[in-house]
Design a protein around this motif. Structure first.
Motif, PDB file in Angstrom:
ATOM      1  N   LYS A   4       0.817  -1.210   0.000  1.00  6.64           N
ATOM      2  CA  LYS A   4       0.000   0.000   0.000  1.00  6.64           C
ATOM      3  C   LYS A   4       0.856   1.267   0.000  1.00  6.64           C
ATOM      4  CE  LYS A   4      -3.970  -2.111   2.329  1.00  6.64           C
ATOM      5  NZ  LYS A   4      -4.882  -2.050   3.489  1.00  6.64           N
ATOM      6  N   VAL A   5       2.048   1.199   0.626  1.00  4.88           N
ATOM      7  CA  VAL A   5       2.905   2.384   0.728  1.00  4.88           C
ATOM      8  C   VAL A   5       3.705   2.602  -0.550  1.00  4.88           C
ATOM      9  CG1 VAL A   5       4.869   3.392   1.967  1.00  4.88           C
ATOM     10  CG2 VAL A   5       3.054   2.216   3.226  1.00  4.88           C
ATOM     11  N   PHE A   6       4.132   1.519  -1.192  1.00  3.37           N
ATOM     12  CA  PHE A   6       5.025   1.649  -2.352  1.00  3.37           C
ATOM     13  C   PHE A   6       4.407   2.455  -3.499  1.00  3.37           C
ATOM     14  CE2 PHE A   6       7.283  -0.163  -6.097  1.00  3.37           C
ATOM     15  CZ  PHE A   6       8.525   0.352  -5.779  1.00  3.37           C
ATOM     16  N   PRO A   7       3.129   2.281  -3.844  1.00  2.00           N
ATOM     17  CA  PRO A   7       2.555   3.128  -4.901  1.00  2.00           C
ATOM     18  C   PRO A   7       2.628   4.614  -4.594  1.00  2.00           C
ATOM     19  CG  PRO A   7       1.162   1.234  -4.521  1.00  2.00           C
ATOM     20  CD  PRO A   7       2.183   1.224  -3.432  1.00  2.00           C
ATOM     21  N   PHE A   8       2.467   4.969  -3.316  1.00  2.00           N
ATOM     22  CA  PHE A   8       2.567   6.380  -2.956  1.00  2.00           C
ATOM     23  C   PHE A   8       4.010   6.887  -3.083  1.00  2.00           C
ATOM     24  CE2 PHE A   8      -1.313   5.024  -0.845  1.00  2.00           C
ATOM     25  CZ  PHE A   8      -2.183   6.059  -1.154  1.00  2.00           C
ATOM     26  N   ALA A  11       4.444   7.532  -6.724  1.00  2.14           N
ATOM     27  CA  ALA A  11       3.759   8.768  -7.107  1.00  2.14           C
ATOM     28  C   ALA A  11       4.515   9.997  -6.610  1.00  2.14           C
ATOM     29  CB  ALA A  11       2.341   8.763  -6.548  1.00  2.14           C
ATOM     30  N   LEU A  12       5.058   9.906  -5.378  1.00  3.37           N
ATOM     31  CA  LEU A  12       5.828  11.033  -4.840  1.00  3.37           C
ATOM     32  C   LEU A  12       7.092  11.280  -5.661  1.00  3.37           C
ATOM     33  CD1 LEU A  12       6.081  13.129  -2.576  1.00  3.37           C
ATOM     34  CD2 LEU A  12       7.307  11.418  -1.233  1.00  3.37           C
ATOM     35  N   VAL A  17      10.200  14.488  -9.577  1.00  2.00           N
ATOM     36  CA  VAL A  17      10.971  14.601 -10.819  1.00  2.00           C
ATOM     37  C   VAL A  17      10.238  15.494 -11.818  1.00  2.00           C
ATOM     38  CG1 VAL A  17      11.944  13.321 -12.755  1.00  2.00           C
ATOM     39  CG2 VAL A  17      12.041  12.359 -10.459  1.00  2.00           C
ATOM     40  N   SER A  18       8.923  15.337 -11.907  1.00  2.00           N
ATOM     41  CA  SER A  18       8.141  16.152 -12.846  1.00  2.00           C
ATOM     42  C   SER A  18       8.179  17.629 -12.463  1.00  2.00           C
ATOM     43  CB  SER A  18       6.696  15.657 -12.887  1.00  2.00           C
ATOM     44  OG  SER A  18       6.635  14.310 -13.290  1.00  2.00           O
ATOM     45  N   ALA A  19       8.069  17.907 -11.157  1.00  2.00           N
ATOM     46  CA  ALA A  19       8.074  19.301 -10.708  1.00  2.00           C
ATOM     47  C   ALA A  19       9.427  19.957 -10.970  1.00  2.00           C
ATOM     48  CB  ALA A  19       7.724  19.372  -9.225  1.00  2.00           C
ATOM     49  N   SER A  20      10.513  19.238 -10.665  1.00  2.00           N
ATOM     50  CA  SER A  20      11.835  19.820 -10.911  1.00  2.00           C
ATOM     51  C   SER A  20      12.088  20.010 -12.406  1.00  2.00           C
ATOM     52  CB  SER A  20      12.916  18.927 -10.309  1.00  2.00           C
ATOM     53  OG  SER A  20      12.844  17.622 -10.841  1.00  2.00           O
ATOM     54  N   LEU A 254       7.663   7.298 -14.563  1.00  2.00           N
ATOM     55  CA  LEU A 254       7.230   7.169 -13.171  1.00  2.00           C
ATOM     56  C   LEU A 254       5.742   7.451 -13.022  1.00  2.00           C
ATOM     57  CD1 LEU A 254      10.206   8.821 -11.240  1.00  2.00           C
ATOM     58  CD2 LEU A 254       9.553   6.415 -11.253  1.00  2.00           C
ATOM     59  N   VAL A 255       5.204   8.379 -13.803  1.00  2.00           N
ATOM     60  CA  VAL A 255       3.757   8.631 -13.772  1.00  2.00           C
ATOM     61  C   VAL A 255       2.985   7.390 -14.214  1.00  2.00           C
ATOM     62  CG1 VAL A 255       1.895   9.968 -14.830  1.00  2.00           C
ATOM     63  CG2 VAL A 255       3.959  11.119 -14.038  1.00  2.00           C
ATOM     64  N   ILE A 256       3.430   6.756 -15.290  1.00  2.00           N
ATOM     65  CA  ILE A 256       2.764   5.531 -15.763  1.00  2.00           C
ATOM     66  C   ILE A 256       2.926   4.414 -14.741  1.00  2.00           C
ATOM     67  CG2 ILE A 256       2.773   3.787 -17.579  1.00  2.00           C
ATOM     68  CD1 ILE A 256       3.685   5.960 -19.514  1.00  2.00           C
ATOM     69  N   ALA A 257       4.119   4.311 -14.133  1.00  2.00           N
ATOM     70  CA  ALA A 257       4.328   3.285 -13.107  1.00  2.00           C
ATOM     71  C   ALA A 257       3.428   3.514 -11.902  1.00  2.00           C
ATOM     72  CB  ALA A 257       5.797   3.279 -12.681  1.00  2.00           C
ATOM     73  N   ALA A 258       3.201   4.773 -11.535  1.00  2.48           N
ATOM     74  CA  ALA A 258       2.290   5.072 -10.424  1.00  2.48           C
ATOM     75  C   ALA A 258       0.862   4.633 -10.761  1.00  2.48           C
ATOM     76  CB  ALA A 258       2.332   6.560 -10.097  1.00  2.48           C
ATOM     77  N   ASN A 259       0.435   4.848 -12.003  1.00  4.30           N
ATOM     78  CA  ASN A 259      -0.887   4.376 -12.415  1.00  4.30           C
ATOM     79  C   ASN A 259      -0.992   2.859 -12.312  1.00  4.30           C
ATOM     80  OD1 ASN A 259      -2.767   6.602 -13.801  1.00  4.30           O
ATOM     81  ND2 ASN A 259      -0.637   7.152 -14.146  1.00  4.30           N
ATOM     82  N   ILE A 260       0.038   2.163 -12.730  1.00  2.00           N
ATOM     83  CA  ILE A 260       0.029   0.705 -12.647  1.00  2.00           C
ATOM     84  C   ILE A 260      -0.039   0.249 -11.197  1.00  2.00           C
ATOM     85  CG2 ILE A 260       1.378  -1.375 -13.132  1.00  2.00           C
ATOM     86  CD1 ILE A 260       2.542   0.074 -15.549  1.00  2.00           C
TER      87      ILE A 260
END
Length: 318
Positions: A4-8, A11-12, A17-20, A254-260
């Motif tokens: 349950k923690v790993f997806p977050f 996403a973090l 990375v996206s913000a930077s 990483l965004v796609i991996a977070a969706n998965i």
């Protein structure tokens, strides 16, 4: 709990990375279009947010999107990745150019001092040559004074050796010797002054080259440049290309991996089993054929009917 923690965490990381990447890209694009920096910041920010949404949309609804729309969104995503990478390249290259400009000024100052140092070294070489010539002259003059103070000759009439003092020659040699000694002293002073100037210039060059700010920023690049034999501009260009090829594509992945990962957290809904259809058994219909009437031959013996009971069951025999 870990599942349950790993997806977050994914996403973090994707958001970080996206913000930077978005920050560097927006800053680089605003510097590139400095005349309308505010408008460029607004436009680039909306495009960066839309890029993340497009990546999630393509993953979540790939099969449901029409072929034309799916193709357009894929191309738009790739173009946005290219724009972000270009903005990052502009930001980093501008930062390098600022440092390189400072280094260029330092190199020019150092070059000026090195040219002055070479002039003093050349003057020192000339003074040293002149000193050697004066030393040779002084040595010869001293030898001449030692041998030419008197002149010996043979008297023709008497045949005796006559010794005469050469006062005029001695005074000439002494004057030349004193002049040579004075010139040597002057040359010695010039050599000392040249050495002091060279030492001062060396200290000045060392002070300029050892500036902590530029030495820390450009030291590794200069070392790699000397190691590879390539100019420093080419070295930094390689580093920038490596960074931009990893930065924004990593954010999208990483965004796609977070969706998965979040899809894996959803409970799996098993479809309800449809009720089984049972076939109602219908017994076969047996049609009894009518039995023919029993015909008893007149000459047949009579049949007796015997009833016997066994275990509350009556059995009839004929």
């Amino acid at each position: 709990m870990k599942q349950k923690v790993f997806p977050f965490l994914i996403a973090l990381s994707a958001l970080a990375v996206s913000a930077s990447a978005a920050f560097y890209s927006i800053t680089g694009l605003s510097k590139l279009f400095a005349g309308a920096s505010t408008e460029v910041i607004i436009m680039a920010s909306s495009l960066e947010a839309a890029k993340l949404v497009i990546a999630s949309l393509l993953y979540q609804y790939w099969d449901k999107l029409g072929k034309l729309l799916r193709t357009y969104l894929t191309i738009a995503l790739l173009v946005l990745i290219g724009i972000t990478s270009a903005g990052i390249y502009g930001f980093l290259s501008a930062a390098y150019q600022e440092t390189a400009s400072k280094a260029s000024v330092v190199d020019k100052e150092t070059q000026v001092y090195k040219v002055k140092k070479e002039r003093f070294e050349q003057s020192k070489t000339d003074y040293t040559t002149e000193k050697q010539r004066l030393d040779n002259d002084i040595s010869q003059l001293r030898g001449a004074l030692a041998t030419s103070s008197t002149t010996q000759s043979v008297d023709v009439k008497t045949g005796q050796i006559v010794t005469r003092a050469n006062n005029a020659n001695r005074k000439t040699f002494e004057a030349q010797l004193n002049s040579a000694i004075q010139n040597k002293q002057i040359v010695d002073d010039k050599i000392v002054a040249a050495n002091d100037s060279i030492t001062a210039l060396d200290m000045k060059i060392l002070e300029i080259e050892s500036k902590a700010e530029l030495a820390g920023e450009l030291g590794p690049l200069k070392y790699i440049s000397k190691l590879t034999g390539k100019p420093m501009d080419q070295i930094i260009n390689w580093f920038l290309l490596v960074i931009i090829f990893v930065f924004d594509p990593l954010a999208i992945c990483l965004v796609i991996a977070a969706n998965i990962a979040f899809n894996q957290l959803k409970p799996k809904i098993t479809p309800e089993a449809s009720p089984k259809e049972y076939e109602i058994y219908t017994p076969p219909v047996v049609v009894e054929e009518p039995k023919p009437d029993l015909y008893i031959h007149p000459s047949a013996p009579l049949i007796k009917k015997i009833n016997r009971e066994k275990d509350d069951t009556t059995i009839t025999y004929y």
